[in-house]
Design a protein around this motif. Sequence first.
Motif, PDB file in Angstrom:
ATOM      1  N   ASP A  55     -84.835 -77.918 -42.153  1.00 48.50           N
ATOM      2  CA  ASP A  55     -84.681 -78.622 -40.869  1.00 48.50           C
ATOM      3  C   ASP A  55     -84.231 -77.668 -39.764  1.00 48.50           C
ATOM      4  OD1 ASP A  55     -85.579 -81.135 -41.184  1.00 48.50           O
ATOM      5  OD2 ASP A  55     -83.612 -82.082 -41.491  1.00 48.50           O
ATOM      6  N   LEU A  58     -87.175 -75.470 -38.848  1.00 52.46           N
ATOM      7  CA  LEU A  58     -88.170 -76.238 -38.090  1.00 52.46           C
ATOM      8  C   LEU A  58     -87.708 -76.415 -36.643  1.00 52.46           C
ATOM      9  CD1 LEU A  58     -89.134 -79.033 -40.683  1.00 52.46           C
ATOM     10  CD2 LEU A  58     -90.592 -77.130 -39.920  1.00 52.46           C
ATOM     11  N   GLN A  62     -89.470 -74.949 -33.472  1.00 62.63           N
ATOM     12  CA  GLN A  62     -90.156 -76.103 -32.868  1.00 62.63           C
ATOM     13  C   GLN A  62     -91.451 -76.452 -33.608  1.00 62.63           C
ATOM     14  OE1 GLN A  62     -89.891 -74.870 -28.534  1.00 62.63           O
ATOM     15  NE2 GLN A  62     -88.751 -76.821 -28.521  1.00 62.63           N
ATOM     16  N   SER A  64     -93.069 -79.022 -36.970  1.00 67.54           N
ATOM     17  CA  SER A  64     -92.771 -80.183 -37.803  1.00 67.54           C
ATOM     18  C   SER A  64     -93.125 -79.846 -39.254  1.00 67.54           C
ATOM     19  CB  SER A  64     -93.559 -81.402 -37.327  1.00 67.54           C
ATOM     20  OG  SER A  64     -94.865 -81.343 -37.855  1.00 67.54           O
ATOM     21  N   LEU A  65     -92.615 -80.641 -40.183  1.00 65.75           N
ATOM     22  CA  LEU A  65     -92.793 -80.383 -41.612  1.00 65.75           C
ATOM     23  C   LEU A  65     -94.267 -80.300 -42.005  1.00 65.75           C
ATOM     24  CD1 LEU A  65     -90.897 -79.942 -43.983  1.00 65.75           C
ATOM     25  CD2 LEU A  65     -90.947 -82.385 -44.452  1.00 65.75           C
ATOM     26  N   ASP A  66     -95.137 -81.017 -41.265  1.00 63.84           N
ATOM     27  CA  ASP A  66     -96.565 -80.991 -41.561  1.00 63.84           C
ATOM     28  C   ASP A  66     -97.203 -79.632 -41.300  1.00 63.84           C
ATOM     29  OD1 ASP A  66     -96.511 -83.669 -42.188  1.00 63.84           O
ATOM     30  OD2 ASP A  66     -96.863 -84.284 -40.106  1.00 63.84           O
ATOM     31  N   ASN A  67     -96.519 -78.813 -40.498  1.00 64.75           N
ATOM     32  CA  ASN A  67     -97.124 -77.538 -40.083  1.00 64.75           C
ATOM     33  C   ASN A  67     -96.829 -76.368 -41.008  1.00 64.75           C
ATOM     34  OD1 ASN A  67     -96.040 -78.572 -36.876  1.00 64.75           O
ATOM     35  ND2 ASN A  67     -98.154 -78.708 -37.637  1.00 64.75           N
TER      36      ASN A  67
END
Lengths: 323, 323
Positions: A55, A58, A62, A64-67
């Motif tokens: 976290d 991330l 900047q 998100s976890l999807d990236n």
Amino acid sequence: MSFDVAFGVDVGGTKILLLAINRDGEILFEGRRSTPQITTAPGQATAEQIHGLVDEALGSLQLSLDNVVIGVGLPGIMSLDGELVFAPNLLNDSGTRLAEVLRQIAPSMHVLCENDADCAAVAEHALGVARGVDNFVMVTLGTGIGGGIFVHGELLRGRSGFAGEIGHMVVDAQGPPCPCGSSGCWERYASGKGLARLGSLAAHEGRLPELVKARGGADNVRGEDVSAAATAGSSEALAVIREVGWWLALGVSNLANILDCGLVVIGGGLSDLSAMLIPPALEFLPTMVLGAAARPRVDMIASKFGERAGALGAGLLAFERLS
Amino acid sequence: MSFDVAFGVDVGGTKILLLAINRDGEILFEGRRSTPQITTAPGQATAEQIHGLVDEALGSLQLSLDNVVIGVGLPGIMSLDGELVFAPNLLNDSGTRLAEVLRQIAPSMHVLCENDADCAAVAEHALGVARGVDNFVMVTLGTGIGGGIFVHGELLRGRSGFAGEIGHMVVDAQGPPCPCGSSGCWERYASGKGLARLGSLAAHEGRLPELVKARGGADNVRGEDVSAAATAGSSEALAVIREVGWWLALGVSNLANILDCGLVVIGGGLSDLSAMLIPPALEFLPTMVLGAAARPRVDMIASKFGERAGALGAGLLAFERLS
């Protein structure tokens, strides 16, 4: 899916390191937390600590976890399908699949787990001192000894993924007991604990008189004291380092005889110690390897990435296997 | 070119075995000669002896040299391009390329050379007890210990082709000296010479009173006497066999920790001894391998082809690489 950023996480017995990297292995973020020492549901506290670090990274980048894809290096034998089967220095997490625990916390996480020394080997092979070397062994010197083996250009995993437990190769069957249940394991000699043990032995046998005097008694002489005195040039401390170097060479020679590796990369948490051990070990090695006079020299080099190799390699493996 | 027959030759320290085989590994001819002990131009006497055997086989099968491919297994470390770099039990041939010497005698010969234990591993993998097993180690017990390693379904050769010298893995750094220059090599314990040494030690320490009496003195107790007495059920001799079995297990455990091999095949010239050693070794093994309780069992099985495995595998390699 294509990812531009990977997080590599290295879980040690005392601390957790996270590196965010791009596909060139450049470090975009670095964060550390302590390894939780509390006993909770297996894997839970460690997973929460990793999740916290993730976290933080991330937020800083900047993203998100999807990236991102995430690789986690763990200090123990890992099955091919990601179970931490046995981890003497992370006992509460033994038997868990940490990736699954992480996905329970954060369902969209792209994550895999691998043995930490295997991760370090991957980093040195891809971007470090073993670049382009098909047959080498990564030896990580820490409290114990970890190993990652490349043969014919590929990471050696073995039947179940457990290959590379070189620290528990018995080199002295009449030697001191090891917590693993055997006696005379290599890591009783050529590791942080090995230095501490051989240093204490030397102190009690009168071979470290100055250090014993400075520390106020043989019982107070720790491994770090021997390293520090050796770094400061103490000849009595250097003799103990030389002894540890002999044991390092002995295990490396066994590996060279079995695997015919041309290179051994020395890394792990004790990078300063590694650097001190390599010169004496290289002196002893040619007297040990079978038919050494008739074959190319076996080289030993300090890891390029030192204590970051595990996290870096975990990130590289995440790129390789998850995207 | 396509060949229907291969000759596999196994050169040992005392005898040379030739097997003619078809592509199914069926034996069409078998011949033996003694290994020449005379010192000539390096490789010459051995090559002439092999050539004689080849001629005999060709005559018996009514074939010409153009119709066969020949593989030769040699007892020493072999380079990838066929040089016998170091062979302690075939010293006069060390440093030679035996295939070239053979082609000087018979220019049309299709021949390659490979390490003998590697050949044995190939035979067990293709047609024996390791069929379909991707990760295993062939341990050949003879005067010393040879090794052939399969990882991920392929023969492990290493940087220069020297991989598999498991007999010179040091397991007891404070142990007896080995002719190789090290001390406490595995083959000081778990081989024909190891049995002889441990048997002699037991005899002199009073642990073999009946055998010492039968042989007329501790100095007369040989390894063969211990094997024979154990086969006949002598409990004092079985205790020595058990001790050798403990050492066998110790080295196998090291290999399992390093390679994560699921299977170890025990073969070599001392096949009767192997069969006696496996049961005690299998008893000790689970107490030695790291995290044994949490991982699949490491198995040890007697070689299917016994002392013929090397020659058979040499023939199979000739089919594979020369046709």
